[in-house]
Design an enzyme around this catalytic site. Sequence first.
Site, PDB file in Angstrom:
ATOM      1  N   GLY A  67     -23.057  -4.908   8.323  1.00  0.00           N
ATOM      2  CA  GLY A  67     -24.451  -4.513   8.551  1.00  0.00           C
ATOM      3  C   GLY A  67     -24.606  -3.009   8.416  1.00  0.00           C
ATOM      4  O   GLY A  67     -25.527  -2.503   7.765  1.00  0.00           O
ATOM      5  N   THR A  68     -23.664  -2.289   9.004  1.00  0.00           N
ATOM      6  CA  THR A  68     -23.683  -0.817   8.955  1.00  0.00           C
ATOM      7  C   THR A  68     -23.628  -0.330   7.513  1.00  0.00           C
ATOM      8  O   THR A  68     -24.313   0.622   7.128  1.00  0.00           O
ATOM      9  CB  THR A  68     -22.476  -0.256   9.738  1.00  0.00           C
ATOM     10  OG1 THR A  68     -22.527  -0.787  11.054  1.00  0.00           O
ATOM     11  CG2 THR A  68     -22.474   1.261   9.784  1.00  0.00           C
ATOM     12  N   ARG A  73     -26.265  -2.887  17.953  1.00  0.00           N
ATOM     13  CA  ARG A  73     -26.541  -3.640  16.721  1.00  0.00           C
ATOM     14  C   ARG A  73     -27.995  -3.399  16.337  1.00  0.00           C
ATOM     15  O   ARG A  73     -28.898  -3.699  17.121  1.00  0.00           O
ATOM     16  CB  ARG A  73     -26.295  -5.131  16.940  1.00  0.00           C
ATOM     17  CG  ARG A  73     -24.837  -5.498  17.120  1.00  0.00           C
ATOM     18  CD  ARG A  73     -24.663  -6.997  17.003  1.00  0.00           C
ATOM     19  NE  ARG A  73     -23.310  -7.415  17.341  1.00  0.00           N
ATOM     20  CZ  ARG A  73     -22.281  -7.404  16.489  1.00  0.00           C
ATOM     21  NH1 ARG A  73     -22.457  -6.979  15.260  1.00  0.00           N
ATOM     22  NH2 ARG A  73     -21.084  -7.822  16.878  1.00  0.00           N
ATOM     23  N   GLY A  90     -14.640 -14.497  14.996  1.00  0.00           N
ATOM     24  CA  GLY A  90     -14.823 -14.544  13.543  1.00  0.00           C
ATOM     25  C   GLY A  90     -15.883 -15.582  13.248  1.00  0.00           C
ATOM     26  O   GLY A  90     -15.575 -16.765  13.084  1.00  0.00           O
ATOM     27  N   GLY A 110     -20.734  -4.135  16.351  1.00  0.00           N
ATOM     28  CA  GLY A 110     -19.770  -4.502  17.404  1.00  0.00           C
ATOM     29  C   GLY A 110     -18.630  -3.502  17.443  1.00  0.00           C
ATOM     30  O   GLY A 110     -18.168  -3.046  16.408  1.00  0.00           O
ATOM     31  N   ILE A 165     -13.002  -6.092  13.651  1.00  0.00           N
ATOM     32  CA  ILE A 165     -11.863  -6.971  13.930  1.00  0.00           C
ATOM     33  C   ILE A 165     -11.859  -8.158  12.966  1.00  0.00           C
ATOM     34  O   ILE A 165     -10.893  -8.888  12.891  1.00  0.00           O
ATOM     35  CB  ILE A 165     -11.869  -7.497  15.391  1.00  0.00           C
ATOM     36  CG1 ILE A 165     -13.086  -8.388  15.657  1.00  0.00           C
ATOM     37  CG2 ILE A 165     -11.776  -6.373  16.388  1.00  0.00           C
ATOM     38  CD1 ILE A 165     -12.914  -9.285  16.880  1.00  0.00           C
ATOM     39  N   ASP A 166     -12.971  -8.348  12.238  1.00  0.00           N
ATOM     40  CA  ASP A 166     -13.061  -9.512  11.340  1.00  0.00           C
ATOM     41  C   ASP A 166     -12.361  -9.289   9.995  1.00  0.00           C
ATOM     42  O   ASP A 166     -12.098 -10.245   9.278  1.00  0.00           O
ATOM     43  CB  ASP A 166     -14.535  -9.854  11.081  1.00  0.00           C
ATOM     44  CG  ASP A 166     -15.240 -10.366  12.318  1.00  0.00           C
ATOM     45  OD1 ASP A 166     -14.540 -10.729  13.289  1.00  0.00           O
ATOM     46  OD2 ASP A 166     -16.480 -10.390  12.336  1.00  0.00           O
ATOM     47  N   GLN A 192     -10.700  -9.644  22.620  1.00  0.00           N
ATOM     48  CA  GLN A 192     -10.140  -9.326  21.297  1.00  0.00           C
ATOM     49  C   GLN A 192     -10.717  -8.036  20.709  1.00  0.00           C
ATOM     50  O   GLN A 192     -10.192  -7.487  19.755  1.00  0.00           O
ATOM     51  CB  GLN A 192     -10.408 -10.483  20.318  1.00  0.00           C
ATOM     52  CG  GLN A 192      -9.686 -11.755  20.722  1.00  0.00           C
ATOM     53  CD  GLN A 192     -10.302 -13.000  20.074  1.00  0.00           C
ATOM     54  OE1 GLN A 192      -9.843 -13.451  19.050  1.00  0.00           O
ATOM     55  NE2 GLN A 192     -11.348 -13.537  20.681  1.00  0.00           N
ATOM     56  N   ARG A 193     -11.806  -7.561  21.268  1.00  0.00           N
ATOM     57  CA  ARG A 193     -12.384  -6.307  20.779  1.00  0.00           C
ATOM     58  C   ARG A 193     -12.014  -5.123  21.673  1.00  0.00           C
ATOM     59  O   ARG A 193     -12.407  -3.986  21.385  1.00  0.00           O
ATOM     60  CB  ARG A 193     -13.916  -6.441  20.709  1.00  0.00           C
ATOM     61  CG  ARG A 193     -14.415  -7.421  19.670  1.00  0.00           C
ATOM     62  CD  ARG A 193     -15.479  -6.795  18.796  1.00  0.00           C
ATOM     63  NE  ARG A 193     -16.586  -6.293  19.545  1.00  0.00           N
ATOM     64  CZ  ARG A 193     -17.796  -6.878  19.638  1.00  0.00           C
ATOM     65  NH1 ARG A 193     -18.007  -8.013  19.008  1.00  0.00           N
ATOM     66  NH2 ARG A 193     -18.753  -6.343  20.325  1.00  0.00           N
TER      67      ARG A 193
HETATM   68  O1  F6P Z   1     -18.028  -8.719  14.065  1.00  0.00           O
HETATM   69  C1  F6P Z   1     -17.135  -8.713  15.123  1.00  0.00           C
HETATM   70  C2  F6P Z   1     -17.434  -9.830  16.081  1.00  0.00           C
HETATM   71  O2  F6P Z   1     -16.543  -9.683  17.155  1.00  0.00           O
HETATM   72  C3  F6P Z   1     -17.369 -11.237  15.509  1.00  0.00           C
HETATM   73  O3  F6P Z   1     -16.060 -11.701  15.347  1.00  0.00           O
HETATM   74  C4  F6P Z   1     -18.168 -11.994  16.516  1.00  0.00           C
HETATM   75  O4  F6P Z   1     -18.683 -13.159  15.964  1.00  0.00           O
HETATM   76  C5  F6P Z   1     -19.247 -11.021  16.877  1.00  0.00           C
HETATM   77  O5  F6P Z   1     -18.742  -9.735  16.614  1.00  0.00           O
HETATM   78  C6  F6P Z   1     -19.708 -11.082  18.314  1.00  0.00           C
HETATM   79  O6  F6P Z   1     -20.750 -10.182  18.491  1.00  0.00           O
HETATM   80  P1  F6P Z   1     -21.387  -9.711  19.880  1.00  0.00           P
HETATM   81  O7  F6P Z   1     -20.532  -8.611  20.408  1.00  0.00           O
HETATM   82  O8  F6P Z   1     -22.738  -9.233  19.509  1.00  0.00           O
HETATM   83  O9  F6P Z   1     -21.365 -10.890  20.792  1.00  0.00           O
END
Ligand code: F6P
Length: 359
Positions: free
Chosen positions: A114-115, A75, A180, A13, A136-137, A285-286
Amino acid sequence: MKKKRIGILTSGGDCPGLNATIRGVARAAYEMFDTEIVGIADGFKGLIEGDYRTFEKHEFSGILTRGGTILGTSRQPFSAMRVIGDNNVDKVAAMKANYKRMNLDCLVTLGGNGTHKTANLLAQEGLNIIGLPKTIDNDIYGTDVTFGFHTAVDTATDVIDRIHTTAASHGRCMVVEIMGNNVGWLTLYAGLAGGADVILLPEIPYNMDEVVRKVKERHAAMKTFCILAVAEGAMSQAEARLKKKDRLLRRQQQHFTTISQRVAIELEERLPGMEVRVVIPGHIQRGGSPSAYDRVLATRFGAHAVELINENLFGVTVAMIGNTVDHNPLAEVAGKTKPVPADHQMVTVARRMGINFGA
Ligand code: F6P
């Protein structure tokens, strides 16, 4: 000195600060040696498929403030790395072959848990790997902080701030779901910074009686609204006794897709007359430009990675350890996470502020 060819990829992510870190690596490398940087597209996918190109120095300019990643990301589950799929591709062999084809001296991987597992696998396969901790976690083992986290804290805090005013105007309970899935650092920080009344974390399974008690207590004190900061991965004490798979299945059967919906419905049922609303800022948030804190962190982390390259120290990941940028062996970090300890000092402080954790 021989020209160094450095491969770089961003995986998992995205988060604010990826580009600032890429820039940190590039700038320090161009400064320290005769360098060529090979950008690999979309994380390990590009490494498997051979999707890469040599970047020009100028391409790393102007990206300090830019959100996302100029390299793209995807991913690629670690669990599938050793599995030969329908297309008959041996992913590990393909990554090793492409590393060789690119004629790399080393590969820098920017990513989360994971990375780090795949990075460690490649290091064990003999490639020169350096990890950089993003998410971000903030749940990467062995580092006090990851880049991207504090920008997300700022964003989530801003959401809670804005929710406060409308909650107060209407005398409502507002349930803000914060990202999270496995850990609650982001919710804990944003909840504390935003003055939430209730914080629910995956690490501290909640009892709804406690949450209801808190809302009633506020009402009795003439505070007609209530802000709940709920982590995406929060769970009730009953759910905590189930395996993750069964927990998600049960939620599906009960027609809840998110935990915040479930909390909101239960609150309305148990507090007749109370209006409850759910707010899910989600991937906002990302997004966006990294905060000043994250720009500095990313730059320090990126520069440190290049110092490690200079020392030929591979099989490690950059970390912040007690206010000093340092590194940990990938083998010690891979496969571990960093949950919020239920007795963490910040939890204790939050409890002293009267914040309810549902337990
Ligand atoms: O690992 C970061 C994160 O934003 C987590 O907080 C969240 O659960 C997950 O990625 C969401 O992932 P995706 O972008 O695959 O929906």
